[in-house]
Design an enzyme around this catalytic site. Structure first.
Site, PDB file in Angstrom:
ATOM      1  N   GLU A  43       0.814  -1.232   0.000  1.00  0.00           N
ATOM      2  CA  GLU A  43       0.000   0.000   0.000  1.00  0.00           C
ATOM      3  C   GLU A  43       0.841   1.274   0.000  1.00  0.00           C
ATOM      4  O   GLU A  43       0.484   2.261  -0.624  1.00  0.00           O
ATOM      5  CB  GLU A  43      -0.928  -0.024   1.223  1.00  0.00           C
ATOM      6  N   ASP A  55      -3.031  -3.400   2.783  1.00  0.00           N
ATOM      7  CA  ASP A  55      -3.693  -3.671   4.071  1.00  0.00           C
ATOM      8  C   ASP A  55      -4.974  -4.473   3.841  1.00  0.00           C
ATOM      9  O   ASP A  55      -5.721  -4.203   2.896  1.00  0.00           O
ATOM     10  CB  ASP A  55      -4.047  -2.348   4.768  1.00  0.00           C
ATOM     11  N   TYR A  70      -2.253  -3.717  12.934  1.00  0.00           N
ATOM     12  CA  TYR A  70      -3.033  -2.851  12.060  1.00  0.00           C
ATOM     13  C   TYR A  70      -4.057  -2.045  12.878  1.00  0.00           C
ATOM     14  O   TYR A  70      -4.891  -2.636  13.580  1.00  0.00           O
ATOM     15  CB  TYR A  70      -3.743  -3.724  11.016  1.00  0.00           C
TER      16      TYR A  70
END
Lengths: 692, 76
Positions: free
Chosen positions: A10, A112, A322
């Site tokens: 990402e 992600d 995350y």
């Protein structure tokens, strides 16, 4: 020809971490093509190239270019550089990815694992890699640690999560349709009426959020307080003073309050009853993003968007998992003891982590919220490669301490409720004592025990009444929202997502609908927009419609509905709304135009005119010379000629304060690379004379 | 027709919808004030117009009602 596996990450930082983790020697070669970095790694007999996105590289836009009208229902996905002038860098970026895709034999999406990440990876594979979204594999991970990345690469998911992608595409397309049509309707109406361009916006989530703020502000502005009284008694027990409260906390009439207070004017009282209870306080639940944002605001006053950014930084540096998660679960697969052992390497957490390790079986106190893609936020235990700044340290510490606390034992507390009889009037006090510290020892300084130590007490014991105070009080208006409470409200009403809520609040500030951080106050322009939405398209401002749409998007993800169906329904609603807005464009324009003019006038106003006492002093630019100065608004009615010179460079800000010496308004002058200074408008101010 | 206080359109009793809500609140809360402090309507208006917790629009209505009363007394 060189053949390799192309991994799409990402962001460049994440790409570098992935390449380093997958390389057999833990080293990666950073290469550049036209200033676009990519990373080369050797993994067994495989060569791997990890390229990255820069967030979203593709976006939704209308099919007709240059047309600025509404309604608009035809759209397509396009590279962002075509749509946004500021995204020109993306053109080269996409070219490099396309070039790298030409010789790749295998494609892996390592963005992600959430809606946004899945769309980023999907659109790059589809558009820049020539339709490779169908064959690409997926890496799923929650931390950027070497171990988890290696594990994830060794167990690739066979294909992309198309249900999640469909739901994400629907969300983006619906948000675009709502945003573009409603914002254009408001902006064009205001522009046609005031002949000035001001960007006004609203949307599926922005509309209801603005409505919450408007409703709260209205309740504050129409609030009428009512009086009530309360009585407190300072009581001395064994030479220690304690504050006791009269049993009825709000006495409604002054006569009653005065009578009670009068009968309490005695020197002695006696303990009437002692009620001792023991109770447990369970550990807190693990952090999801909203809870982290809320706690960070509570302790450090960081706005939700600041916390998000800091957490993202900590994640990219493999220090935490995350962060954009709504889960309150910590599955055993994350390896509790491994994390704790790693935390033992830090002098800050060694002692606490050690305590948990010897505690025995580790079982977190989990909350009810789940997220199919990620667990709750937790520290990886890895040590930072470089020093963290103060705000990063704060957020990291909060996350580590919360992680430790969820494994702690319940806190055992004792409450002692004492009632004292003063001439047949009962006064109460409750003291607390911590019997077993439990999880609280892991969560310091973010938790306080609030213990009050009490002397030896028994029923019938005589006590000394030091004084009795009768206090006038008034009911209070509702509190204004702050970033924490507004975020909670949005979450409770289920509007927006964990990733978008903070950005929506920020947009309300950017559009000047909102001011103040601790006490969010809606501006006149905000009131204007909220009123237009309520009068002409109430559904758009209602949480109900947004909630329904959110549910439908979840159904797409669960294969219970299709993207096409949901979009068709949304367009149907929008057609009715835009038609109403168009019919009432003139009225809406007048309403909003006035607010915009007022806002602009307010921004230029520096204070009241001392000369005529009725006009306002505003910043004016001379049409003749182009120079700026301050003049009175009554000049245009030829009744006042007050004017003051201004520095021609820099930004002028009104301070809404008056000079302590001469009473003229004071302004702030901000010039780049110079210290800002405050300037009294009066050229003959005695302070200036003294300096001369 | 515009509101007695601002330039917005009248909804009822000479007030726009914002000031009308404030007026209704003032009217409703008077009973509690009367019971609590045995105040007259005018005392009540004077007290709430000076109270820092009173909302901006409610203060505007209270001041306007005081002003109306003064005018009526003068005319009589």
């Amino acid at each position: 020809m060189r053949k390799y596996t192309l991994i799409i990450a990402e962001k460049p930082d994440a790409a570098s971490r992935i390449a380093t983790a997958l390389d057999d020697n833990g080293k990666t070669i950073r290469e550049n093509s036209k200033d676009v970095p990519f990373f080369v790694a050797k993994n067994g007999d495989k060569e791997i190239i990890v390229a990255s996105a820069l967030g979203h590289l593709y976006t939704v836009t209308g099919t007709k270019k240059g047309e600025w009208s509404y309604p608009v229902f035809n759209y397509q996905w396009q590279p962002r550089w075509i749509v946004e002038k500021s995204a020109s860098k993306i053109r080269v970026w996409l070219k490099v990815i396309s070039k790298l895709a030409e010789n790749a034999t295998e494609f892996v999406d390592a963005c992600d694992y959430d809606i946004e990440g899945s769309i980023i990876g999907y659109s790059i594979l589809k558009y820049a890699c020539n339709g490779k979204e169908k064959t690409a594999k997926r890496m799923k991970y929650s931390t950027l640690t070497r171990e988890e990345l290696k594990e994830s690469f060794a167990n690739l998911l066979p294909h992309l999560d198309f249900d999640l992608i469909e739901a994400g595409l629907a969300r983006h397309e619906i948000d675009w349709l709502y945003g573009i049509n409603l914002s254009r309707a408001l902006t064009l109406a205001a522009k046609n009426s005031s002949c000035r361009y001001t960007t006004l916006s609203t949307g599926r989530v922005q509309g209801p959020t603005l409505k919450y703020l408007e409703t709260r502000e209205k309740n504050i502005r129409v609030f009428v307080p009512t009086p009530f009284w309360n009585i407190t008694a300072k009581i001395s027990i064994d030479d220690h003073s304690f504050d006791f409260e009269y049993g009825k906390k709000a006495i409604e009439t002054k006569t009653e309050a005065t009578n009670i207070s009068a009968t309490c004017k005695v020197r002695e009282g006696k303990i009437d009853k002692i009620d001792i209870k023991e109770f447990q306080q369970n550990p807190p639940v693990p952090f999801d993003l909203s809870a982290l944002q809320s706690e960070a605001y509570n302790f450090f006053k960081y706005t939700p968007i600041q916390t998000s950014k800091i957490a993202q930084y900590l994640y990219v540096n493999a220090l935490i998992s995350y962060p954009r998660t709504s889960s309150q679960k910590l599955p055993p697969t994350i390896g509790y003891d491994i994390i704790l052992k790693k935390l033992c390497k830090s002098t800050l957490y060694q002692e606490l982590a050690q305590k948990l390790l010897v505690q025995g079986a580790l079982k977190p106190n989990e909350g009810t919220k789940v997220d199919p893609a990620h667990p709750a936020i937790y520290p990886t235990g890895d040590q930072p490669d470089k020093a963290l700044d103060a705000s990063e340290k704060n957020i990291y510490d909060l996350i580590v301490k919360r992680f430790l606390a969820v494994f702690g034992e319940p806190v055992l507390k004792q409450s002692v409720k004492v009632s004292v009889d003063i001439n047949q009037n009962l006064f109460f006090m409750t003291g607390y004592r911590t019997l077993k510290e439990g999880w609280m020892k892991y969560y310091k300084p973010y938790v306080h025990s609030k213990d009050v130590s009490l002397p030896k007490l028994f029923e019938g014991k005589k006590v000394t009444v030091e004084n009795v105070v009768l206090k006038d009080n008034f009911t209070k208006p509702p509190l204004r929202y702050n970033p924490r409470s507004l975020l909670k409200k949005m979450e409770k009403e289920k509007i927006g997502t964990k990733a978008t809520r903070a950005t929506v609040i920020q947009t309300l500030y950017t559009r000047k609908y909102l001011e103040g951080v601790q006490n969010m106050t809606i501006t006149d322009l905000g009131f204007g927009v909220a009123e237009v939405l309520r009068n002409y398209c109430p559904d758009v401002a209602s949480s109900e419609m947004t909630k329904k749409l959110e549910e439908k998007m979840e159904q797409i993800q669960l294969k219970q509905d299709t993207k096409q169906n949901v979009l068709t329904d949304a367009i149907k609603v929008l057609k009715t709304v835009t038609s109403t807005l168009k019919q009432n464009q003139t009225e809406i324009g007048v309403q909003l135009g006035q607010k915009i003019k007022q806002l602009q006038l307010d921004r230029q106003t520096v204070g009241n005119c001392n000369k005529c006492q009725t006009g306002k002093l505003v910043i004016i630019r001379s049409k003749k010379t182009g120079k700026r100065f301050i003049g009175c608004t009554n000049f245009f009615e030829s009744t006042c000629n007050a004017s003051f010179p201004l520095p021609q460079k820099g930004t002028i800000k009104s301070l809404s304060s008056l000079c302590k010496t001469c009473g003229y308004p004071v302004i702030k002058v901000l010039i780049s690379q110079k210290y800002p200074w405050n300037l009294c408008l009066n050229p003959n101010c005695p302070v200036k004379e003294n300096k001369k | 027709m515009s509101c007695k206080i601002c330039s917005r359109q009248v909804k009822e009793k000479g007030y726009c919808n914002r000031h009308l809500k404030a007026y209704q609140n003032i009217y409703e809360k008077f009973e509690m004030w009367k019971k609590a402090l045995e105040v007259t309507w005018m005392d009540y208006l004077s007290k709430i117009s000076k109270n820092s917790l009173t909302g901006e629009w409610a203060k505007e209505v209270a001041k306007q009602l005081i002003e109306d009363d003064r005018r009526n007394v003068k005319e009589k």
